[in-house]
Design an enzyme around this catalytic site. Structure first.
Site, PDB file in Angstrom:
ATOM      1  CG  HIS A   1      -1.220 -12.167 -45.567  1.00  0.00           C
ATOM      2  ND1 HIS A   1      -0.748 -13.101 -44.727  1.00  0.00           N
ATOM      3  CD2 HIS A   1      -2.186 -11.258 -45.238  1.00  0.00           C
ATOM      4  CE1 HIS A   1      -1.797 -13.185 -43.363  1.00  0.00           C
ATOM      5  NE2 HIS A   1      -2.299 -12.175 -43.868  1.00  0.00           N
ATOM      6  N   GLY A  34       0.220 -26.215 -42.416  1.00  0.00           N
ATOM      7  CA  GLY A  34       1.022 -25.049 -42.467  1.00  0.00           C
ATOM      8  C   GLY A  34       1.013 -23.760 -42.295  1.00  0.00           C
ATOM      9  CB  THR A  35      -1.343 -21.610 -40.887  1.00  0.00           C
ATOM     10  OG1 THR A  35      -1.249 -20.206 -40.559  1.00  0.00           O
ATOM     11  CG2 THR A  35      -2.217 -22.179 -41.216  1.00  0.00           C
ATOM     12  CB  ALA A  78       2.381 -29.208 -46.996  1.00  0.00           C
ATOM     13  NE  ARG A 123       9.502 -13.586 -48.226  1.00  0.00           N
ATOM     14  CZ  ARG A 123       8.325 -13.052 -47.673  1.00  0.00           C
ATOM     15  NH1 ARG A 123       8.254 -11.740 -47.433  1.00  0.00           N
ATOM     16  NH2 ARG A 123       7.405 -13.491 -47.810  1.00  0.00           N
ATOM     17  CD  GLN A 181      -1.930 -17.233 -42.559  1.00  0.00           C
ATOM     18  OE1 GLN A 181      -1.004 -16.608 -41.958  1.00  0.00           O
ATOM     19  NE2 GLN A 181      -2.494 -18.212 -42.060  1.00  0.00           N
ATOM     20  CG  ASN A 182       1.856 -18.965 -48.166  1.00  0.00           C
ATOM     21  OD1 ASN A 182       1.928 -19.099 -47.226  1.00  0.00           O
ATOM     22  ND2 ASN A 182       1.796 -20.755 -48.715  1.00  0.00           N
TER      23      ASN A 182
HETATM   24  N1  LIG Z   1       5.601 -18.547 -49.121  1.00  0.00           N
HETATM   25  C1  LIG Z   1       5.853 -17.317 -48.675  1.00  0.00           C
HETATM   26  O1  LIG Z   1       4.390 -16.948 -49.725  1.00  0.00           O
HETATM   27  C2  LIG Z   1       5.715 -17.033 -47.160  1.00  0.00           C
HETATM   28  C3  LIG Z   1       6.975 -17.863 -46.299  1.00  0.00           C
HETATM   29  C4  LIG Z   1       7.115 -16.840 -45.190  1.00  0.00           C
HETATM   30  C5  LIG Z   1       5.759 -15.867 -44.789  1.00  0.00           C
HETATM   31  N2  LIG Z   1       4.842 -16.037 -45.334  1.00  0.00           N
HETATM   32  C6  LIG Z   1       4.161 -14.835 -44.428  1.00  0.00           C
HETATM   33  O2  LIG Z   1       4.350 -14.890 -42.575  1.00  0.00           O
HETATM   34  C7  LIG Z   1       3.017 -15.088 -42.336  1.00  0.00           C
HETATM   35  C8  LIG Z   1       2.825 -16.343 -41.135  1.00  0.00           C
HETATM   36  O3  LIG Z   1       2.262 -16.734 -40.950  1.00  0.00           O
HETATM   37  P1  LIG Z   1       2.043 -18.195 -41.634  1.00  0.00           P
HETATM   38  O4  LIG Z   1       1.549 -18.927 -40.736  1.00  0.00           O
HETATM   39  O5  LIG Z   1       1.458 -18.549 -42.682  1.00  0.00           O
HETATM   40  O6  LIG Z   1       3.351 -18.670 -41.091  1.00  0.00           O
HETATM   41  P2  LIG Z   1       4.260 -19.622 -40.213  1.00  0.00           P
HETATM   42  O7  LIG Z   1       6.678 -19.138 -40.272  1.00  0.00           O
HETATM   43  O8  LIG Z   1       4.370 -18.221 -38.859  1.00  0.00           O
HETATM   44  O9  LIG Z   1       4.229 -21.125 -39.723  1.00  0.00           O
HETATM   45  C9  LIG Z   1       5.365 -21.732 -41.002  1.00  0.00           C
HETATM   46  C10 LIG Z   1       4.099 -23.072 -40.116  1.00  0.00           C
HETATM   47  O10 LIG Z   1       4.579 -24.450 -41.019  1.00  0.00           O
HETATM   48  C11 LIG Z   1       4.957 -25.598 -40.741  1.00  0.00           C
HETATM   49  N3  LIG Z   1       5.192 -25.882 -41.159  1.00  0.00           N
HETATM   50  C12 LIG Z   1       6.815 -26.432 -41.905  1.00  0.00           C
HETATM   51  N4  LIG Z   1       6.976 -26.878 -42.296  1.00  0.00           N
HETATM   52  C13 LIG Z   1       6.087 -27.689 -42.884  1.00  0.00           C
HETATM   53  C14 LIG Z   1       5.516 -28.778 -43.896  1.00  0.00           C
HETATM   54  N5  LIG Z   1       7.084 -29.135 -44.884  1.00  0.00           N
HETATM   55  N6  LIG Z   1       3.944 -29.629 -44.083  1.00  0.00           N
HETATM   56  C15 LIG Z   1       2.933 -28.422 -43.392  1.00  0.00           C
HETATM   57  N7  LIG Z   1       3.222 -27.552 -42.387  1.00  0.00           N
HETATM   58  C16 LIG Z   1       4.736 -26.986 -42.146  1.00  0.00           C
HETATM   59  C17 LIG Z   1       5.295 -24.711 -38.783  1.00  0.00           C
HETATM   60  O11 LIG Z   1       4.946 -26.084 -37.952  1.00  0.00           O
HETATM   61  C18 LIG Z   1       4.581 -23.536 -39.202  1.00  0.00           C
HETATM   62  O12 LIG Z   1       3.274 -23.718 -37.841  1.00  0.00           O
HETATM   63  C19 LIG Z   1       2.246 -14.911 -43.050  1.00  0.00           C
HETATM   64  O13 LIG Z   1       1.262 -14.147 -43.264  1.00  0.00           O
HETATM   65  C20 LIG Z   1       2.444 -14.654 -44.411  1.00  0.00           C
HETATM   66  O14 LIG Z   1       1.722 -14.267 -45.080  1.00  0.00           O
HETATM   67  C21 LIG Z   1       4.797 -15.931 -46.574  1.00  0.00           C
END
Ligand SMILES: NC(=O)c1ccc[n+]([C@@H]2O[C@H](COP(=O)([O-])OP(=O)(O)OC[C@H]3O[C@@H](n4cnc5c(N)ncnc54)[C@H](O)[C@@H]3O)[C@@H](O)[C@H]2O)c1
Ligand SMILES: [Zn+2]
Length: 248
Positions: A104, A181-182, A225, A56, A86-87
């Site tokens: 997080h 995007g959550t 987004a 990752r 949350q990222n």
């Molecule tokens: N980049 C990162 O740091 C990362 C990546 C994956 C998961 N996580 C972690 O995963 C957990 C899950 O929660 P979450 O709600 O953040 O993620 P999630 O994976 O549960 O949901 C992602 C959301 O993003 C939406 N989405 C997809 N593509 C998009 C776009 N181009 N523009 C806007 N929205 C879009 C989806 O429809 C979905 O609702 C969190 O704890 C987070 O810390 C973090």
């Protein structure tokens, strides 16, 4: 205008960093992220979990912030805008956002799993060779010898209290909360839009897909987004200050 941007994995999707829901490609496809991102998984098989975080981290290091990240950083110069994410990636910071609240944790803040000593230099940024099964043993703590772990909050762990307090303060003060995007499934982060609404903020969801947050949002834009943030920025740049008109 006082704005809080609550961002999730979908914020980073257009930069090529997969969300947990669509992380299923290649070697790691057969693993459930929710099963890897736990203290129990790390205790049972540190090299498997560390190998997954190495994978990752390499993806994040190779990714670039997109126009949505840049748009939020730019808006913060003219408005009281706070980013609460949350990222665990650093794309908001690399786009120029300051004092990002990481609910997080952050990927590049590895620490000892026993004594919490920060690992320096950051091991997730150093090259390492994974085995055929993706495993990479984590380094040992320089102070006590226990395995180093990523500086993220795993499922089942408490959020850093300073980050949570900062997030609550930001949503309480906001006139406008944008939820980008959550999936709205991970608590307590998913409760922040409701707190913002209860404190009087207009809540705009930016997500191509409906979520459990949709019903209580003031408005939902079914777009990406980058597109959503740019649309909002254009309206703010045009001088619109009425939250209801901004998000209509
Ligand atoms: N980049 C990162 O740091 C990362 C990546 C994956 C998961 N996580 C972690 O995963 C957990 C899950 O929660 P979450 O709600 O953040 O993620 P999630 O994976 O549960 O949901 C992602 C959301 O993003 C939406 N989405 C997809 N593509 C998009 C776009 N181009 N523009 C806007 N929205 C879009 C989806 O429809 C979905 O609702 C969190 O704890 C987070 O810390 C973090
Ligand atoms: Zn230690």
């Amino acid at each position: 205008m006082r704005i809080v941007a609550l961002t999730g994995a979908g914020m980073s999707a257009e930069s090529g960093v997969p969300t947990f829901r669509d992380a299923g490609t290649g070697l790691w496809a057969r693993f459930d992220p929710q099963a890897l991102a736990t203290p129990e998984a790390f205790a049972a098989d540190p090299a498997r979990v560390w190998g997954w975080y190495r994978w990752r981290a390499a993806g994040v290091a190779a990714a670039q912030p997109h126009a949505g990240h840049a748009g939020l950083a730019r808006l913060a110069r003219a408005h009281a805008l706070r980013v609460v994410t949350q990222n665990v990636d650093d794309l908001h910071e690399r786009a120029g956002s300051r004092e990002v609240v990481h609910l997080h944790g952050a990927l590049f803040t590895s620490r000892c799993s026993r004594c919490a000593q920060p690992a320096a230099p950051e091991p997730l940024l150093r090259p390492a060779r994974a085995g055929d099964d993706g495993r990479v043993p984590p380094p040992d703590c320089a102070r006590c010898g226990a395995p180093v772990r990523p500086g993220v909050v795993w499922f089942g762990e408490a959020l850093p209290s300073a980050a949570w307090d900062a997030a609550v303060a930001a949503v309480r003060e906001a006139e406008l909360a944008i939820v980008v995007g959550t999936s709205g499934l991970v608590q307590p982060a998913a409760s922040l839009p409701g707190l913002a609404a209860a404190a009087g903020a207009a809540v705009l969801e930016i997500n191509p897909t409906p979520t459990p947050l949709t019903a209580s949002a003031t408005a939902s834009w079914r777009c990406s987004a980058a597109e959503g943030v740019q649309r909002l920025a254009a309206r703010l740049d045009a001088g619109e200050r009425d939250p209801a008109a901004l998000i209509s």
